[in-house]
Design an enzyme around this catalytic site. Structure first.
Site, PDB file in Angstrom:
ATOM      1  N   TYR A   2      64.578  73.557  75.750  1.00  0.00           N
ATOM      2  CA  TYR A   2      63.868  74.851  75.974  1.00  0.00           C
ATOM      3  C   TYR A   2      62.664  74.370  76.340  1.00  0.00           C
ATOM      4  O   TYR A   2      62.245  74.780  76.264  1.00  0.00           O
ATOM      5  CB  TYR A   2      64.068  75.061  74.170  1.00  0.00           C
ATOM      6  CG  TYR A   2      63.501  77.409  74.526  1.00  0.00           C
ATOM      7  CD1 TYR A   2      63.378  78.090  75.398  1.00  0.00           C
ATOM      8  CD2 TYR A   2      63.289  77.990  73.266  1.00  0.00           C
ATOM      9  CE1 TYR A   2      63.115  79.011  75.950  1.00  0.00           C
ATOM     10  CE2 TYR A   2      63.228  79.232  73.407  1.00  0.00           C
ATOM     11  CZ  TYR A   2      62.933  79.617  74.370  1.00  0.00           C
ATOM     12  OH  TYR A   2      62.936  81.477  73.962  1.00  0.00           O
ATOM     13  N   LYS A  14      67.603  75.538  78.040  1.00  0.00           N
ATOM     14  CA  LYS A  14      67.583  77.317  78.200  1.00  0.00           C
ATOM     15  C   LYS A  14      66.174  77.512  79.384  1.00  0.00           C
ATOM     16  O   LYS A  14      64.717  76.879  78.403  1.00  0.00           O
ATOM     17  CB  LYS A  14      67.450  77.285  76.751  1.00  0.00           C
ATOM     18  CG  LYS A  14      67.155  79.093  76.977  1.00  0.00           C
ATOM     19  CD  LYS A  14      66.564  79.875  75.246  1.00  0.00           C
ATOM     20  CE  LYS A  14      66.278  81.306  74.931  1.00  0.00           C
ATOM     21  NZ  LYS A  14      65.658  81.157  73.288  1.00  0.00           N
TER      22      LYS A  14
END
Length: 302
Positions: free
Chosen positions: A145, A173
């Site tokens: 992330y 992400k």
């Protein structure tokens, strides 16, 4: 089933239309597992095929690992056969992240979301060591992330290229928003790429992202799923229409309120009670709620 316009990397593990789910609390601020079950079922019933639990939108900084695991177990029991479940295991403490990763693996998570270590601003060597230590601790696919606006540091290109060689690091992400820099990396790394910014969902799909991990998908799950399908089928005009008419007003509202405050207030307006945020995040006030009501009406979701 995809018809070919969207990338397929990672979809069997991480899904296509993901929502980073809020953590419901009762009127006393305690975990509300029943509300969590209802919300998860509502989202999956309306086209969401992946839920991310215990992430930032799930108020990970202000929930204990026991609370995270209790909610995860309930959601898995409720929708585990119908949606992929990704658990947020990342913190700014590598040992704590490993503990959470192992606990979620034991609980039956399909994958893990691990955020860049925040606040302490480690070197890129430290970022690499952190991610590899967590990935090596479990036999689960890991989604990195990258959100420098919250973590304070990015995952730099050379670091990402090295991390892509770690066997169970499978996805990113991306909430960095640098589409130009990411475009060649999507091809070069072979990692599944997920939009982590609702305002950029369509551009990310156009660049080859496999899907989205959304906040506003709580409020308009069917529209988000329809946008994905329209894009995948090559109906770009329809995807643009959904984005402009339904999703963009919600993105604007998120910019004013922040993700957790927005979602919890909006769901309440829609008749789905998930409680209020835990401090230091605050609930929307009366003026903000009235403005939000207008946003939801404009988007056609109220």
């Amino acid at each position: 089933m995809s018809t070919g316009m969207t990338a397929q990397a990672g979809v069997d593990t991480f899904g296509r239309v993901g929502v980073a789910m809020v953590t419901p609390f009762d009127q006393d601020g305690a975990l509300d597992v029943s509300a969590g079950r209802r919300l998860a079922a509502h989202l999956v019933d309306n086209g969401v095929d992946s839920l991310i639990l215990a992430g930032t939108t799930g108020e990970s900084p202000t929930t204990s690992l026991d609370e995270k695991l209790e909610l995860f177990a309930a959601v898995k029991e409720e929708v585990g056969g119908r949606a992929k479940l990704c658990a947020g295991a990342g913190t700014n403490n590598t040992a704590t992240s490993i503990e959470a990763a192992r606990a979620f693996a034991d609980a039956g998570a399909d994958s893990l979301l691990v955020v860049t270590p925040y606040y302490s601003k480690p070197s890129q060597a430290g970022v690499y060591a952190h991610f590899t230590a967590v990935a090596d601790a479990v036999d689960l696919p890991v989604c990195l992330y990258d959100i420098p606006g919250r973590s304070g540091i990015p995952i730099e290109t050379e670091t990402l290229l090295r991390l892509a060689e770690v066997p169970n690091i499978k996805a990113v992400k991306d909430a960095k928003g640098d589409l130009v820099a990411a475009a060649p990396l999507i091809q070069e790394t072979g990692l599944a790429w997920y939009s982590g910014d609702d305002g950029l969902n369509l551009p990310w799909l156009a660049l080859g992202a496999s899907g989205v991990i959304s906040v506003i998908g709580h409020i308009a799950p069917r529209a988000l799923a329809d946008l994905y399908v329209a894009f995948d089928e090559g109906d770009i005009a329809r995807a643009r229409e959904i984005n402009a008419k339904t999703l963009s007003p919600l993105v604007e509202a998120q910019g004013r309120l922040g993700g957790v405050t927005l979602v919890k207030a909006a769901l309440r307006l829609q008749g789905i009670e998930v409680g209020e945020p835990r401090l230091p995040v605050t609930a929307a006030d009366a003026e903000e709620i009235e403005a939000l009501r207008h946003d939801l009406e404009k988007a056609g979701v109220l």
